[in-house]
Scaffold this motif. Structure first.
Motif, short mmCIF file in Angstrom:
data_model
loop_
_atom_site.label_atom_id
_atom_site.label_comp_id
_atom_site.label_asym_id
_atom_site.label_seq_id
_atom_site.Cartn_x
_atom_site.Cartn_y
_atom_site.Cartn_z
N SER A 1 0.99 -1.22 -0.11
CA SER A 1 0.09 0.09 -0.01
C SER A 1 0.90 1.18 -0.07
N ALA A 2 0.46 2.24 -0.43
CA ALA A 2 1.17 3.55 -0.33
C ALA A 2 0.86 4.40 0.57
N VAL A 3 2.11 5.03 1.16
CA VAL A 3 2.26 5.95 2.28
C VAL A 3 2.13 7.21 1.79
N ILE A 4 0.84 7.96 2.09
CA ILE A 4 0.60 9.21 1.91
C ILE A 4 0.89 10.29 3.11
N SER A 5 1.73 11.18 2.71
CA SER A 5 1.85 12.45 3.92
C SER A 5 1.18 13.77 3.32
N GLN A 6 0.75 14.20 4.04
CA GLN A 6 -0.22 15.46 3.69
C GLN A 6 0.30 16.72 4.69
N LYS A 7 0.80 17.94 4.26
CA LYS A 7 1.02 18.90 4.98
C LYS A 7 0.52 19.98 4.83
N PRO A 8 0.03 21.01 5.43
CA PRO A 8 -0.02 20.91 7.07
C PRO A 8 -1.26 19.92 7.51
N SER A 9 -1.46 19.46 8.76
CA SER A 9 -2.43 18.40 8.95
C SER A 9 -3.64 19.44 9.31
N ARG A 10 -3.33 20.68 9.79
CA ARG A 10 -4.53 21.58 9.83
C ARG A 10 -4.06 22.96 10.02
N ASP A 11 -4.97 23.97 9.77
CA ASP A 11 -4.56 25.54 9.66
C ASP A 11 -5.47 26.22 9.89
N ILE A 12 -5.39 27.39 10.54
CA ILE A 12 -6.35 28.42 10.64
C ILE A 12 -5.77 29.64 9.91
N CYS A 13 -6.56 30.09 8.84
CA CYS A 13 -6.39 31.08 8.21
C CYS A 13 -7.25 32.07 8.00
N GLN A 14 -6.65 33.31 7.62
CA GLN A 14 -7.54 34.52 7.69
C GLN A 14 -8.24 34.58 6.16
N ARG A 15 -9.45 35.15 6.18
CA ARG A 15 -10.03 35.33 4.85
C ARG A 15 -9.21 36.25 3.79
N GLY A 16 -9.15 36.06 2.60
CA GLY A 16 -8.53 36.64 1.64
C GLY A 16 -7.19 36.18 1.34
N THR A 17 -6.69 35.31 2.25
CA THR A 17 -5.23 34.74 2.08
C THR A 17 -5.31 33.52 1.26
N SER A 18 -4.16 32.60 1.08
CA SER A 18 -4.31 31.54 0.42
C SER A 18 -3.39 30.59 1.11
N LEU A 19 -3.62 29.22 1.10
CA LEU A 19 -2.90 28.08 1.73
C LEU A 19 -2.65 27.10 0.70
N THR A 20 -1.25 26.38 0.79
CA THR A 20 -0.91 25.66 -0.25
C THR A 20 -0.72 24.43 0.61
N ILE A 21 -1.44 23.22 0.26
CA ILE A 21 -1.22 22.00 0.69
C ILE A 21 -0.32 21.02 0.14
N GLN A 22 0.35 20.26 0.72
CA GLN A 22 1.28 19.32 -0.12
C GLN A 22 0.89 17.92 0.26
N PHE A 103 -5.92 5.13 -2.01
CA PHE A 103 -5.48 5.43 -0.80
C PHE A 103 -5.61 7.16 -0.53
N PHE A 104 -5.69 7.54 0.84
CA PHE A 104 -5.85 8.55 1.14
C PHE A 104 -4.86 9.07 2.14
N GLY A 105 -4.35 10.48 1.83
CA GLY A 105 -3.56 11.10 3.26
C GLY A 105 -4.46 11.24 4.32
N GLN A 106 -3.99 11.70 5.33
CA GLN A 106 -4.48 12.21 6.63
C GLN A 106 -5.37 13.18 6.71
N GLY A 107 -5.46 13.96 5.47
CA GLY A 107 -6.11 15.36 5.31
C GLY A 107 -5.56 16.52 6.00
N THR A 108 -6.03 17.57 5.33
CA THR A 108 -5.85 18.91 5.87
C THR A 108 -6.95 19.77 6.54
#
Lengths: 113, 118
Positions: A1-22, A103-108
């Motif tokens: 099975s594939a191992v998938i790592s997602q980053k960040p696991s969680r974040d709190i962001c201000q409206r109008g900004t952008s977030l990049t998930i890996q 397979f799924f990552g652990q989510g952001t």
């Protein structure tokens, strides 16, 4: 099975900004996907991340809002742009196995305030 | 598009009891996946069914796909608190290609929330 790592696991962001998930996979995979799970809802496919070409978006999702990169067969990013509280969701990357599994990552977990 | 209906939407059982979750499709299923999700986390792959009448088991969880390939059930025997979570069925709406490789692009049911009381 594939191992998938997602980053960040969680974040709190201000409206109008952008977030990049890996999303990093421990082996080369052909198919990678990005899903969104809004609070209390099931998963909805955002797009297919294509290696070496533009992502393929599902109805209701556009590249300007959710730009996706896939520079190689083990890595992809999803950016949530110009965020609003409605973008608060869990974002998950998924890969198709070489046989039949998906397979799924652990989510952001994203909260926009 | 492929619609998946899960029932029940939520389930509360006493530890040790058996339970069944159903997943019904409006179209023939070419691949049916079962996942478990802990609140706010990613999906854990449980099982995948392809053939009509197929049945798979892992520990105390058994999944079946009916002969018409439009309904699947997930059965948990002697439930434990560790079984609690959200169970999701997902379907690959496309046929297998010549190599038998899944595309992995899934449509999901709305999920079943399972609570197991000690």
């Amino acid at each position: 099975s594939a191992v998938i790592s997602q980053k960040p696991s969680r974040d709190i962001c201000q409206r109008g900004t952008s977030l990049t998930i890996q999303c990093q996979v421990d082996s080369q995979v052909t198919m990678m996907f990005w899903y969104r799970q809004q609070p209390g809802q099931s998963l909805t496919l955002i797009a297919t991340a294509n290696q070496g070409s533009e992502a393929t978006y599902e109805s209701g999702f556009v590249i300007d809002k959710f730009p996706i990169s896939r520079p190689n067969l083990t890595f992809s990013t999803l950016t949530v742009s110009n965020m609003s509280p409605e973008d608060s969701s869990i974002y998950l990357c998924s890969v198709a196995g070489t046989v039949v599994e998906a397979f799924f990552g652990q989510g952001t977990r994203l909260t926009v305030v | 598009s492929q619609e998946l209906e899960q029932s029940p939407q939520s389930l509360i059982v006493q530890e040790g009891k058996n339970l069944t979750i159903n997943c019904t499709s409006s179209k023939t299923l070419y691949g049916l996946y079962w996942y478990k999700q802990k609140y706010g986390e990613g999906l854990i792959f449980l099982m995948m069914l392809q053939k009509g009448g197929e049945e798979k088991s892992h520990e105390k969880i058994t999944a079946k796909l009916d002969e018409k390939k439009q309904q699947s059930s997930l059965h948990i025997t002697a439930s434990q608190p560790s079984h609690a979570g959200i169970y999701l069925c997902g379907a690959d709406p496309r046929k297998w290609n010549a190599g038998g490789t899944s595309y992995g692009k899934l449509t999901f049911g709305q999920g079943t929330i399972l609570t197991v009381h000690p």
